[in-house]
Design an enzyme around this catalytic site. Structure first.
Site, short mmCIF file in Angstrom:
data_model
loop_
_atom_site.label_atom_id
_atom_site.label_comp_id
_atom_site.label_asym_id
_atom_site.label_seq_id
_atom_site.Cartn_x
_atom_site.Cartn_y
_atom_site.Cartn_z
N GLY A 142 -15.68 -6.32 5.72
CA GLY A 142 -16.68 -5.62 6.52
C GLY A 142 -17.12 -6.45 7.71
O GLY A 142 -17.21 -5.95 8.84
N HIS A 147 0.60 2.29 -0.59
CA HIS A 147 0.87 1.06 0.16
C HIS A 147 0.74 -0.13 -0.79
O HIS A 147 1.61 -1.01 -0.84
CB HIS A 147 -0.12 0.96 1.33
CG HIS A 147 -0.24 -0.41 1.96
ND1 HIS A 147 -0.87 -1.47 1.33
CD2 HIS A 147 0.18 -0.89 3.15
CE1 HIS A 147 -0.82 -2.52 2.11
NE2 HIS A 147 -0.19 -2.21 3.22
N ASN A 148 -0.34 -0.15 -1.55
CA ASN A 148 -0.54 -1.27 -2.49
C ASN A 148 0.50 -1.27 -3.60
O ASN A 148 0.95 -2.32 -4.04
CB ASN A 148 -1.95 -1.21 -3.08
CG ASN A 148 -2.99 -1.69 -2.10
OD1 ASN A 148 -2.74 -1.78 -0.91
ND2 ASN A 148 -4.19 -1.98 -2.58
N SER A 187 -5.72 -1.93 5.65
CA SER A 187 -4.91 -3.03 5.12
C SER A 187 -4.73 -4.11 6.18
O SER A 187 -4.66 -3.83 7.37
CB SER A 187 -3.53 -2.55 4.68
OG SER A 187 -2.77 -3.68 4.25
N GLY A 233 -21.93 -3.19 4.52
CA GLY A 233 -21.18 -4.11 3.66
C GLY A 233 -20.59 -5.23 4.49
O GLY A 233 -19.68 -5.01 5.29
N HIS A 292 15.00 22.40 -28.06
CA HIS A 292 14.33 22.34 -26.75
C HIS A 292 15.10 23.07 -25.65
O HIS A 292 14.66 23.08 -24.51
CB HIS A 292 14.11 20.87 -26.34
CG HIS A 292 13.08 20.18 -27.19
ND1 HIS A 292 11.77 20.55 -27.19
CD2 HIS A 292 13.20 19.17 -28.07
CE1 HIS A 292 11.10 19.77 -28.02
NE2 HIS A 292 11.95 18.92 -28.58
N GLU A 347 3.36 -2.76 -2.23
CA GLU A 347 3.06 -4.21 -2.13
C GLU A 347 3.38 -4.92 -3.46
O GLU A 347 3.96 -6.01 -3.46
CB GLU A 347 1.58 -4.34 -1.77
CG GLU A 347 1.04 -5.72 -1.58
CD GLU A 347 -0.46 -5.65 -1.25
OE1 GLU A 347 -0.85 -4.96 -0.27
OE2 GLU A 347 -1.26 -6.28 -1.97
N TYR A 348 3.03 -4.28 -4.57
CA TYR A 348 3.35 -4.85 -5.89
C TYR A 348 4.87 -5.01 -6.00
O TYR A 348 5.37 -6.01 -6.48
CB TYR A 348 2.89 -3.92 -7.03
CG TYR A 348 1.43 -3.99 -7.40
CD1 TYR A 348 0.43 -4.01 -6.44
CD2 TYR A 348 1.06 -3.98 -8.74
CE1 TYR A 348 -0.90 -4.04 -6.81
CE2 TYR A 348 -0.28 -4.01 -9.12
CZ TYR A 348 -1.26 -4.03 -8.15
OH TYR A 348 -2.58 -4.05 -8.52
N ASN A 382 -26.39 -4.80 5.32
CA ASN A 382 -25.94 -5.27 4.01
C ASN A 382 -27.12 -5.16 3.05
O ASN A 382 -28.26 -5.37 3.44
CB ASN A 382 -25.47 -6.74 4.12
CG ASN A 382 -24.62 -7.13 2.93
OD1 ASN A 382 -23.46 -6.77 2.86
ND2 ASN A 382 -25.20 -7.84 1.99
N LYS A 399 -3.03 4.60 1.15
CA LYS A 399 -3.36 3.17 0.96
C LYS A 399 -3.04 2.73 -0.48
O LYS A 399 -2.54 1.62 -0.71
CB LYS A 399 -4.83 2.89 1.29
CG LYS A 399 -5.28 1.46 0.97
CD LYS A 399 -4.57 0.46 1.83
CE LYS A 399 -4.66 -1.02 1.46
NZ LYS A 399 -5.72 -1.57 0.71
C1 3PG Z 1 -5.90 -5.58 -2.26
O1 3PG Z 1 -6.07 -4.39 -2.01
O2 3PG Z 1 -6.77 -6.44 -2.11
C2 3PG Z 1 -4.58 -6.08 -2.69
O3 3PG Z 1 -3.70 -6.13 -1.66
C3 3PG Z 1 -4.06 -5.45 -3.95
O4 3PG Z 1 -4.82 -6.08 -4.88
P1 3PG Z 1 -4.30 -6.51 -6.34
O5 3PG Z 1 -2.99 -7.22 -6.21
O6 3PG Z 1 -5.39 -7.43 -6.81
O7 3PG Z 1 -4.24 -5.26 -7.15
#
Ligand code: 3PG
Length: 459
Positions: A13, A185-186, A127, A8, A444, A189-190, A31, A182
């Site tokens: 990659g 992690h994302n 990342s 890739g 409940h 990131e959000y 590739n 990971k």
């Molecule tokens: C990625 O993994 O490329 C981004 O850091 C998270 O992607 P997204 O904001 O498009 O979900």
């Protein structure tokens, strides 16, 4: 013979392959589209230690045993297809390393399937974007420890460096652990991006600041512990001039409809599955989803008039920015806390051997969420508080959030961080009332705070 193979040659990659080769590691590349391989070799083959192959068979035959094949292919069906092909031609003990944004459950399934052929499989979070891939990413490989040990010498050479100069990579014990780390992690990131978006929003809507003014405030923030990749990127995004309207900033012309590719959603799914609250991360995902409904937002605007919306404050900016800095600080800390607690719980429930201290160390360099704030972590390990105090209170967070709300401005990351802290530190929550309601209408049951046992009332 080549020492590692990359399948890739998209940006990630291609850059990872160049990174391996630049460390004198003989790297084979393949590739699906032969043209891409030819172009890659024409452009970068001169850097040395890079060889392109036109067929998968030639590529595989060029690798020393046990073969180490790293997939940098789009997660999902494309990755699945390559793994199926590889399963036919690889030999026992060979190692496939999936470097894509793969769901950890797919990695668990694939590892099981490949076991039948004695082919080893590692899901490896990567990342750092294109620059990180080339110069040093943060790497999160997860799987069987023995297999991880075989690839660590290679990964250590290409990884970024942590605060102490050690490689930002760690062998995370647990099938799927690397991908889950990971994913979270994302998710974090959000959260971090939404925290910055909230700060930008209050500054532009309540203080009527222009992008360049906000960039100056962010530069101040970036000179503090908040220093980090996303804050640096935020400054860059705010300062970029527009190509079409030369005297203005690009940010004013970027549509507010935000996208997402899935990992933020997977984080929230995992949080629901494992019962770990991640409100800041979830609110950041939902904010993007709301943003992607532009027509609905216009319609809803007529439904809910906002009292002070479109007005601006006369309160001094310097006092506000000092509080905003602390609010951003806390909300970032809380975003990390939520994600780390989630990783801890998933690891515990799956009997993985993930120590979140290793996770945050690996995030200290190379990755998108790297920041000086990581020096405060881990705060909590296996549910145990490791440090007793953070150097700020929630007052600033409450202040910023309340000013924003007064002016009809949403700050989903900040407000959810405030609520998270307020709830998670309160020994006397109003959920006794929820329990009363649940028992009243649905029998409940409830527990009491003055005696043991489970009760139900004849209401
Ligand atoms: C990625 O993994 O490329 C981004 O850091 C998270 O992607 P997204 O904001 O498009 O979900």
């Amino acid at each position: 013979m080549n020492q590692i193979g990359i399948i890739g040659l998209g940006t990630m990659g291609a850059n990872l392959a160049r990174n391996f080769a630049s460390r004198q590691i003989k790297t084979a590349v393949f590739n699906r589209t032969i043209e891409t391989t030819k172009e890659f070799i024409a452009n970068f083959g001169g850097e040395g230690h890079l060889t392109g192959y036109e067929t998968l068979k030639e590529f595989i035959d060029s690798l020393e045993s046990p073969r180490k094949v790293m997939l940098m292919v789009t997660a999902g069906p494309a990755t699945e297809a390559v793994i199926e092909q590889l399963a036919e031609i690889l030999s026992p003990k060979d190692i496939i390393i999936d470097g894509g944004n793969t769901n950890y459950k797919d990695t668990i399934r694939r590892t099981e399937q490949l076991k039948a052929k004695q082919i080893n499989f590692i899901g490896c979070g990567v990342s750092g974007g294109e620059k990180g891939a080339l110069e040093g990413p943060s790497l999160m490989p997860g799987g069987d420890l023995q297999v991880l040990e075989e690839i660590m010498p290679f990964l250590e050479q290409i990884a970024a460096k942590d605060f102490n100069g050690n490689p930002c990579v760690h062998p995370f014990e647990g099938i799927g652990a690397g991908n889950l780390i990971k994913t979270v992690h994302n998710g974090i990131e959000y959260g971090l991006m939404q925290v910055l978006a909230d700060a930008y929003e209050v500054l532009r809507k309540v203080y009527n600041l222009k992008p360049e003014g906000i960039a100056e405030i962010f530069k101040d923030f970036n000179r503090s512990e908040l220093n980090g990749f996303l804050l640096e990127t935020a400054i860059q995004v705010l300062e970029k001039p527009d190509t079409f309207n030369k005297s203005e900033k690009l940010i004013n012309y970027i549509s507010d409809e935000a996208g997402s590719k899935g990992t933020g959603g997977w984080t929230v799914e995992a949080a629901l599955e494992y019962g770990v609250p991640v409100p800041t991360l979830a609110a950041s995902l939902f904010a993007r989803q709301l943003s992607a409904w532009p027509e609905q937002r216009l319609k809803d605007k007529a439904l809910f008039p906002r009292p002070l919306a479109d007005q601006i404050t006369k309160d001094p900016l310097d006092i506000f920015t000092a509080k905003l800095e602390q609010a951003v600080w806390l909300s970032c800390i809380v975003s990390f806390m939520q994600g780390i607690r989630l990783i801890d719980e998933v690891s515990l429930k799956n009997n993985w051997g993930v120590y979140t201290g290793d996770v945050v160390r690996v995030w200290q360099g190379g990755c998108i969420i790297r920041t000086q704030l990581l020096k405060y972590f881990p705060l909590i390990e296996n549910g145990k508080l490791l440090e007793s105090k953070l150097p700020t209170t929630t007052n600033s967070l409450a202040y910023v959030y309340s000013i924003a709300a007064k002016f009809g401005v949403a700050t989903p990351a900040l407000s959810n961080s405030f609520d998270y802290i307020a709830y998670s530190t309160d020994p006397n929550l109003p959920t006794n009332f929820v329990q009363g309601l649940r028992d009243c209408f649905g029998a409940h049951t409830y527990k009491r705070n003055d005696r043991d046992g489970v009760f139900t009332e004849n209401w």
